[in-house]
Enzyme design. Structure first.
Site, short mmCIF file in Angstrom:
data_model
loop_
_atom_site.label_atom_id
_atom_site.label_comp_id
_atom_site.label_asym_id
_atom_site.label_seq_id
_atom_site.Cartn_x
_atom_site.Cartn_y
_atom_site.Cartn_z
N ASP A 7 0.82 -1.21 0.00
CA ASP A 7 0.00 0.00 0.00
C ASP A 7 0.86 1.27 0.00
OD1 ASP A 7 1.02 -0.28 2.50
OD2 ASP A 7 -0.85 0.11 3.57
N HIS B 256 18.98 2.59 -23.17
CA HIS B 256 18.08 2.82 -22.05
C HIS B 256 18.69 2.35 -20.73
CE1 HIS B 256 14.25 3.20 -24.73
NE2 HIS B 256 14.98 4.30 -24.71
N ASP C 70 21.64 11.68 -19.19
CA ASP C 70 20.39 12.11 -19.82
C ASP C 70 19.41 12.32 -18.67
OD1 ASP C 70 17.99 12.40 -21.13
OD2 ASP C 70 18.36 10.80 -22.59
N ASP D 150 14.42 17.86 -20.98
CA ASP D 150 15.09 16.63 -21.39
C ASP D 150 16.46 17.00 -21.97
OD1 ASP D 150 15.72 14.11 -22.28
OD2 ASP D 150 14.15 14.02 -23.82
N HIS E 266 19.12 5.63 -33.18
CA HIS E 266 17.82 6.15 -32.74
C HIS E 266 17.48 7.40 -33.54
CE1 HIS E 266 19.92 9.36 -30.56
NE2 HIS E 266 20.68 8.44 -29.98
N HIS F 281 12.02 14.15 -30.39
CA HIS F 281 10.59 13.90 -30.13
C HIS F 281 9.99 15.18 -29.57
CE1 HIS F 281 11.90 13.64 -25.92
NE2 HIS F 281 12.90 12.91 -26.37
N HIS G 24 8.12 12.28 -23.78
CA HIS G 24 7.82 11.95 -25.18
C HIS G 24 6.39 12.44 -25.38
CE1 HIS G 24 11.03 8.53 -25.11
NE2 HIS G 24 11.55 9.75 -25.14
N GLU H 158 18.69 15.34 -30.52
CA GLU H 158 19.56 14.50 -29.70
C GLU H 158 20.32 13.43 -30.50
OE1 GLU H 158 17.31 11.77 -27.11
OE2 GLU H 158 15.52 12.89 -27.64
N TYR I 1 27.46 5.64 -30.75
CA TYR I 1 27.67 4.65 -29.68
C TYR I 1 28.53 3.52 -30.24
CZ TYR I 1 23.54 7.32 -28.47
OH TYR I 1 22.67 8.36 -28.25
N ARG J 237 26.11 11.28 -26.60
CA ARG J 237 24.87 11.91 -27.08
C ARG J 237 24.83 13.33 -26.53
NH1 ARG J 237 21.55 8.37 -25.71
NH2 ARG J 237 20.63 9.07 -23.74
N GLU K 78 21.90 16.45 -26.19
CA GLU K 78 20.46 16.67 -26.36
C GLU K 78 20.05 18.03 -25.82
OE1 GLU K 78 17.95 13.90 -24.18
OE2 GLU K 78 16.24 14.41 -25.45
N1 GLY Z 1 15.20 11.12 -21.96
C1 GLY Z 1 14.45 10.38 -22.89
C2 GLY Z 1 14.80 10.71 -24.27
O1 GLY Z 1 15.78 11.42 -24.49
O2 GLY Z 1 14.10 10.39 -25.18
MN MN Z 2 14.82 13.00 -25.51
MN MN Z 3 16.81 12.53 -22.99
#
Ligand code: GLY
Ligand code: MN
Ligand code: MN
Length: 431
Positions: free
Chosen positions: A36, A238, A255, A266, A345, A349, A356, A379, A383, A400, A402
């Protein structure tokens, strides 16, 4: 509390809702981590966008008929005992007085009242498949509404995901100011991390630094589970374990972005744990940065979302050829998608209430064109995991960068430029 902004958003649905229809927007329920022990409540983003109301297990019905828009909300009932344990509830009276709905009911009445609300309408719209158990509820209410008497109209059930998402795609001034704040807080946290990392030896310690820097500036919650990835962990896209020790020779990819008053930021930055990029790290980093800058330049009204994507692929392909990680003709390599082994990728987004964020990426058969008020991330990354068939000197490098980009009338504004991405600036901040 001025909730006019949410009322105006509901009224603006007059433009997009079909005549004689009902739009249903369910709120979120409480979520439990174990037994709970509840998570802090987070309202559903569509529900919040059209209500500003933050109590669980609520539901909005927006009715559009020839007289205009009328709005109904179902909310948790007033309950002296529950309010002692869980806090204030607005109840139906508060929902009308403070949140400016036309009518409100206890949520215990949904099943009896809803068939009457739906009866006589042509269509019921809601985001199909998004809330567990809700599809069956809508089918049941619609069936009951349609069988109230022999001559009841049949009611079509229509997916409202695009309608709701696209309503959120262009941010108004209120939203932009909240997102500016979210972006500022996150940028400042990244700056603090860059300044401190030389004396920190674990991913977990870095993660806690971000939580603290966000929280003390008003961003209590993170917009998503952060990625704090030392060295090769950055090649797991991820990676969220965030529990390994840092090596001085590693790059650290973080990130992380806070949520501020429901709005997400983000940001990703990649920086050397020692404070100084190695030659190989710098070569990869500079390609990603070049892709980043070229992609940001493409974010402007009239361009479509594939333009930053395509330029980032081309810059990365050319860069990888330059340093010998790809061989061949740039055009051919781009066409064959050879870059995907290193950059697998997409470029970004939509960003808003959700990290997202809602909103389509296609308009009919065409890619969505940028319009002022949209906010997208940019972004790109490269890699190189140690299982790849490349010279050892490149292995374990993951980069990366972003940023969060607001489309303006004349081009764009980088909302997260406060935290440096230039390698010289990063090194000088870390020195
Ligand atoms: N932090 C999630 C992405 O960059 O899509
Ligand atoms: Mn992102
Ligand atoms: Mn991100």
């Amino acid at each position: 509390m001025d909730n006019t902004i949410y009322k105006n958003r509901r009224n603006s649905l007059k433009e997009s809702l079909p005549e004689n229809s009902v739009l249903l927007i369910p709120g979120a329920d409480m979520q439990y981590r174990n037994a709970d022990s509840a998570y802090a409540f987070r309202q559903d983003s569509n529900f919040y966008y059209f209500s500003g109301f933050c109590e669980p297990t609520s539901l909005i019905a927006i009715v559009n008929n020839k007289d205009g828009i009328s709005t109904i909300i179902f909310v948790p009932p007033k309950d002296k005992l529950r309010e002692i344990w869980d806090g204030y509830r607005a109840g139906p009276i508060g929902a009308v007085d403070d949140f400016l709905f036309d009518k409100a009911y206890d949520n215990t009445q949904i099943d009896t009242v809803m068939p009457d609300i739906l009866n006589g309408s042509n269509q019921v719209l809601y985001a199909i498949g998004k809330k567990s158990g809700f599809d069956q509820k809508v089918i049941d209410w619609t069936t009951q509404a349609g069988s109230k008497d022999r001559h009841s109209k049949s009611i079509n059930i229509i997916d409202a995901s695009s309608l709701l998402g696209n309503a959120r795609l262009i941010k108004d001034d209120h939203e932009i100011s909240l997102m500016r704040k979210a972006c500022d807080i996150s940028a400042e946290a990244h700056i603090e991390a860059m300044k401190s990392v030389k004396s920190i030896d674990s991913e977990q310690h870095i993660e806690s630094l971000y939580c603290n820097e966000f929280s003390k500036r008003g961003g209590r919650f993170q917009a998503y589970t952060p990625i704090v990835a030392g060295g090769e962990n950055a090649c797991t896209l991820h990676y969220v374990e965030n529990n390994q020790n840092l090596k001085k020779s590693d790059l650290l990819l973080v990130d992380a972005g806070c949520e501020y008053e429901m709005y997400a930021s983000d940001i990703t930055r990649t920086f050397p744990v020692s404070g100084k990029f190695s030659d190989e790290q710098l070569k990869i980093y500079e390609i990603v940065l070049e892709a980043m800058n070229a992609a940001i330049d493409q974010v402007k009204p009239g361009n479509d979302i594939m333009q930053p994507q395509e330029i980032s692929e081309r810059v990365i392909t050319e860069g990888l050829i330059r340093i010998g990680l790809l061989e061949g003709d740039p055009e051919e390599l781009h066409k064959s998608g050879a870059f995907k082994e290193f950059y697998m990728h997409k470029i970004g987004h939509w960003l808003g209430l959700d990290v997202h964020d809602a909103g389509d990426y296609m308009e009919g058969d065409e890619y969505m064109k940028f319009k002022p008020g949209m906010i997208t991330t940019i972004e790109p990354g490269i890699y190189i995991s140690s299982s790849m068939d490349v010279d050892d000197k490149w292995k374990g490098i993951g980069v990366r960068i972003e940023d969060d980009i607001l489309v303006t009338k004349d081009g764009n504004e980088n909302l997260t430029s406060k935290v440096p991405s230039d390698p010289k600036e990063i090194e000088s901040l870390m020195s």
